[in-house]
Write a protein that holds these residues in place. Structure first.
Motif, short mmCIF file in Angstrom:
data_model
loop_
_atom_site.label_atom_id
_atom_site.label_comp_id
_atom_site.label_asym_id
_atom_site.label_seq_id
_atom_site.Cartn_x
_atom_site.Cartn_y
_atom_site.Cartn_z
N TYR A 142 0.59 -0.98 -0.03
CA TYR A 142 -0.22 0.00 0.05
C TYR A 142 1.00 1.20 0.15
O TYR A 142 -0.11 2.18 0.08
CB TYR A 142 -0.98 0.07 1.48
N HIS A 144 3.68 2.37 -1.55
CA HIS A 144 4.52 2.71 -2.63
C HIS A 144 4.37 3.60 -3.47
O HIS A 144 3.74 4.14 -3.11
CB HIS A 144 4.47 1.40 -3.53
N LEU A 146 3.76 5.72 -6.86
CA LEU A 146 2.95 5.82 -7.69
C LEU A 146 3.40 5.32 -9.23
O LEU A 146 4.44 5.77 -9.97
CB LEU A 146 1.34 7.13 -7.76
N ASN A 147 2.80 4.40 -9.94
CA ASN A 147 2.70 4.69 -11.30
C ASN A 147 1.82 4.71 -11.78
O ASN A 147 1.21 5.40 -11.84
CB ASN A 147 3.29 2.89 -11.55
N GLU A 149 -0.30 3.81 -14.14
CA GLU A 149 -1.48 2.45 -13.71
C GLU A 149 -2.35 2.81 -12.70
O GLU A 149 -2.67 3.75 -12.54
CB GLU A 149 -1.79 1.57 -13.33
N ASP A 150 -1.67 3.61 -11.64
CA ASP A 150 -2.15 4.22 -10.41
C ASP A 150 -2.81 5.95 -10.13
O ASP A 150 -3.66 6.19 -10.30
CB ASP A 150 -1.45 4.29 -8.61
N MET A 151 -2.25 6.19 -10.72
CA MET A 151 -2.17 7.85 -11.48
C MET A 151 -3.70 7.56 -12.40
O MET A 151 -4.30 8.49 -12.02
CB MET A 151 -0.59 8.01 -12.78
N ARG A 153 -5.67 5.42 -12.33
CA ARG A 153 -7.26 5.05 -12.02
C ARG A 153 -7.67 6.36 -11.08
O ARG A 153 -8.73 6.36 -10.83
CB ARG A 153 -6.53 3.92 -10.91
N LEU A 154 -6.35 6.86 -9.87
CA LEU A 154 -6.70 7.64 -9.29
C LEU A 154 -7.08 9.41 -10.33
O LEU A 154 -8.45 10.13 -9.95
CB LEU A 154 -5.99 9.00 -8.98
#
Length: 168
Positions: A142, A144, A146-147, A149-151, A153-154
């Motif tokens: 939880y 780490h 941001l990559n 993919e995370d960006m 999604r956000l």
């Protein structure tokens, strides 16, 4: 139904809980406080519902139970022990609840004595141990960086809520 407080005997000397020179002992009745905590939130037919628990602690009860189990497995601070004179120490439930209350509401450590019967220094030790243990337990999953993919999604989640261009 009141659950009895269970202390597991340990061979190791606890590294926490030494008395502070000049401070007097205050009988805080940990067993009664534990019984109240269990009757209020954690026993079947508790005073407060799971929704109340979520409101009071900012998390669902199953998440709390998983968190409690995880911190007990990783850090012996969160296991029930006896103090130097053989009295039961604070329960793991009690320690985690105090840490969560301090974080969820920003309660100062010295305010926890009245409601949870835990001294300021013990509250601060508990919060530090809890935070260190949470980082140790969950940092890889939880906490780490941001990559892309995370960006994505956000950004998508923010746009769905009407926050366009939220992330610069």
């Amino acid at each position: 139904m009141v659950m009895a407080m269970v202390c597991q005997p340990t061979k190791e000397q606890p590294q926490w809980g030494d008395s502070v020179a000049g401070h007097s002992y205050k009988p805080r009745n940990k067993a009664m406080t534990y019984a109240n905590l269990m009757n209020n939130y954690l026993n079947p037919n508790s005073v407060y519902t799971e929704e109340d628990f979520r409101h009071h602690f900012r998390m669902r009860l199953p998440v709390f139970k998983r968190l409690l189990r995880d911190v007990q497995q990783v850090n012996s601070y969160f296991r029930q022990k006896r103090d130097q004179v053989g009295r039961p120490g604070f329960s793991p439930h009690h320690k985690v609840i105090v840490a969560l209350r301090m974080m969820a509401y920003g309660f100062p450590a010295d305010s926890m004595d009245e409601t949870h019967r835990m001294s300021e220094s013990t509250c601060l030790d508990t919060l530090a141990e809890f935070c260190d243990t949470i980082v140790q337990l969950y940092k890889d999953k939880y906490l780490h960086e941001l990559n892309q993919e995370d960006m994505d999604r956000l950004i998508h989640k923010a746009e769905d809520c009407g926050f366009l261009s939220m992330i610069g």
